[in-house]
Design a protein around this motif. Structure first.
Motif, PDB file in Angstrom:
ATOM      1  N   ASP A 140      46.963  43.651  47.384  1.00  0.00           N
ATOM      2  CA  ASP A 140      46.100  44.610  48.085  1.00  0.00           C
ATOM      3  C   ASP A 140      44.937  44.968  47.160  1.00  0.00           C
ATOM      4  OD1 ASP A 140      44.945  46.565  49.626  1.00  0.00           O
ATOM      5  OD2 ASP A 140      46.569  48.030  49.349  1.00  0.00           O
TER       6      ASP A 140
ATOM      7  N   GLN B 254      34.409  39.222  52.139  1.00  0.00           N
ATOM      8  CA  GLN B 254      35.620  39.978  52.463  1.00  0.00           C
ATOM      9  C   GLN B 254      35.789  41.177  51.535  1.00  0.00           C
ATOM     10  OE1 GLN B 254      39.158  37.603  52.144  1.00  0.00           O
ATOM     11  NE2 GLN B 254      40.516  39.240  52.762  1.00  0.00           N
ATOM     12  N   LEU B 255      35.424  41.010  50.259  1.00  0.00           N
ATOM     13  CA  LEU B 255      35.571  42.092  49.283  1.00  0.00           C
ATOM     14  C   LEU B 255      34.294  42.915  49.140  1.00  0.00           C
ATOM     15  CD1 LEU B 255      37.666  40.406  46.436  1.00  0.00           C
ATOM     16  CD2 LEU B 255      38.449  41.757  48.380  1.00  0.00           C
TER      17      LEU B 255
ATOM     18  N   ASP C  37      39.748  46.126  41.650  1.00  0.00           N
ATOM     19  CA  ASP C  37      41.166  45.857  41.362  1.00  0.00           C
ATOM     20  C   ASP C  37      41.329  44.529  40.638  1.00  0.00           C
ATOM     21  OD1 ASP C  37      42.657  48.093  42.742  1.00  0.00           O
ATOM     22  OD2 ASP C  37      41.598  47.297  44.480  1.00  0.00           O
ATOM     23  N   THR C  38      40.727  43.469  41.180  1.00  0.00           N
ATOM     24  CA  THR C  38      40.934  42.152  40.579  1.00  0.00           C
ATOM     25  C   THR C  38      40.217  42.026  39.241  1.00  0.00           C
ATOM     26  OG1 THR C  38      40.891  39.770  40.986  1.00  0.00           O
ATOM     27  CG2 THR C  38      39.046  41.020  41.855  1.00  0.00           C
TER      28      THR C  38
ATOM     29  N   THR D 137      40.676  45.051  45.947  1.00  0.00           N
ATOM     30  CA  THR D 137      39.233  45.037  46.120  1.00  0.00           C
ATOM     31  C   THR D 137      38.640  44.422  44.854  1.00  0.00           C
ATOM     32  OG1 THR D 137      38.925  47.210  45.120  1.00  0.00           O
ATOM     33  CG2 THR D 137      39.343  47.138  47.509  1.00  0.00           C
ATOM     34  N   PHE D 138      37.320  44.407  44.770  1.00  0.00           N
ATOM     35  CA  PHE D 138      36.666  43.790  43.612  1.00  0.00           C
ATOM     36  C   PHE D 138      37.074  44.470  42.304  1.00  0.00           C
ATOM     37  CE2 PHE D 138      32.813  42.777  41.005  1.00  0.00           C
ATOM     38  CZ  PHE D 138      32.975  41.404  40.999  1.00  0.00           C
TER      39      PHE D 138
ATOM     40  N   ARG E  36      42.126  51.227  42.552  1.00  0.00           N
ATOM     41  CA  ARG E  36      40.838  51.720  43.024  1.00  0.00           C
ATOM     42  C   ARG E  36      40.841  53.217  43.304  1.00  0.00           C
ATOM     43  NH1 ARG E  36      42.920  48.073  46.663  1.00  0.00           N
ATOM     44  NH2 ARG E  36      43.556  48.834  48.712  1.00  0.00           N
TER      45      ARG E  36
ATOM     46  N   LEU F 171      36.495  34.305  42.680  1.00  0.00           N
ATOM     47  CA  LEU F 171      35.670  34.705  43.823  1.00  0.00           C
ATOM     48  C   LEU F 171      34.440  33.818  43.964  1.00  0.00           C
ATOM     49  CD1 LEU F 171      35.836  38.598  43.463  1.00  0.00           C
ATOM     50  CD2 LEU F 171      37.405  37.071  44.655  1.00  0.00           C
TER      51      LEU F 171
ATOM     52  N   GLN G  79      33.891  36.595  48.891  1.00  0.00           N
ATOM     53  CA  GLN G  79      32.973  37.627  48.417  1.00  0.00           C
ATOM     54  C   GLN G  79      32.626  38.596  49.543  1.00  0.00           C
ATOM     55  OE1 GLN G  79      29.491  36.048  46.463  1.00  0.00           O
ATOM     56  NE2 GLN G  79      30.672  34.711  45.134  1.00  0.00           N
TER      57      GLN G  79
END
Length: 280
Positions: free
Chosen positions: A157, A80-81, A162-163, A159-160, A36, A72, A78
């Motif tokens: 570790d 959480q991110l 990243d995944t 975020t959206f 990110r 997700l 959702q």
């Protein structure tokens, strides 16, 4: 539920740099820092472009696209991110393991296991305005499944973006042997129990997956059709976790039971004698 955000930048340089970083992590078995810092939080289009590039590379190496996975699907995750939508990734032909198969030691960096419903399609879903009835009509059967998620990013570790860039944190998957027609089961009402080494480690229901695994499949069908890359006959669709994912270690054995669908299991190879260290 929203659709993927329209393109923001898709800088070719950023796409290439991030794709190389993730591909190198997978090849070396050493996880990388979050991406990110290279892709801004709102630039979902670039994150999907990274995913697409690395999947195209693997297909060029001889692997086949065999389906899609949805991630997700939990509203809590959702939140959480900081997003209001699931994500999706590609399933390639080298990701599938047989029922009660074995995950080779070192194949994945930091695996976790989740139980879910899989659908196998017998018709295309080309329309962006398709309905749940269309998804049901296009589904040949449902099966119990285990998805073994993984992250090339250190310590999960993520975020959206990243995944998404990391192919929706995909790893491997296992399909059960029992095939069930959708007219024989209410997927929203199924219950799931996942055990690790004989002890219950995760529980959930079909309703935990966006209200029903069919809702998740509908989101995916509409999203991919809108993007011009629709679901096709023969595709496997992993619809999303029915309960919390569970960390896996060498030697672990996982078994899931999903009511009306049956059982599915997988084993992790033990650490070879003399091996040590960490993939993280």
């Amino acid at each position: 539920m929203s659709r993927p955000t329209p393109p923001v930048s898709e800088s070719p340089t950023a796409v290439q740099e991030v794709a190389d970083l993730l591909a190198d992590a997978a090849a070396s078995g050493k996880s990388c820092p979050p991406i990110r810092s290279l892709v801004s939080a709102g630039d979902i289009s670039t994150a999907y472009a990274v995913q697409r590039l690395n999947n195209e590379r693997r297909i060029a190496e001889g692997h086949r696209l065999v389906g899609r996975k949805i991630g997700l699907t939990s509203e809590a995750v959702q939140r959480q991110l900081g997003v209001d939508q699931p994500d999706f990734g590609a399933l390639l032909s080298d990701m599938v393991l047989p029922q009660d198969g074995r995950v080779p030691f070192g194949r994945l960096l930091q695996p976790k296991v989740e139980a879910e419903v899989a659908l196998v399609l017998n018709a295309d879903l080309p329309d962006a305005d398709c309905t749940v009835d269309d998804v049901i009509a296009a589904t040949e059967y449902a099966l119990p499944a285990l998805e073994i998620v993984d992250s090339r990013i250190a310590d999960w570790d993520i975020t959206f973006v990243d995944t998404v860039a990391d192919n929706a944190s995909s790893g491997l998957y296992v399909l059960g042997d029992q095939r069930v027609s959708l007219d024989e089961v209410d997927l929203a009402a199924v219950s799931m129990s996942l055990s690790k080494n004989g002890d219950v480690a995760s529980e959930g229901t079909g309703a935990a997956c966006l209200g029903s695994p069919l809702n998740a499949a509908l989101w995916l069908a509409r999203t991919l059709a809108e993007l011009g890359d629709p679901l096709r006959a023969g595709d496997v669709v992993l619809t999303g976790a029915l309960g919390p994912m569970v960390a896996a270690a060498p030697g672990d054995v996982f078994a899931a039971s999903i009511s009306r669908l049956g059982d599915v299991s997988v084993r992790f190879a033990p650490e070879p004698a003399g091996e040590g260290g960490s993939n993280e």
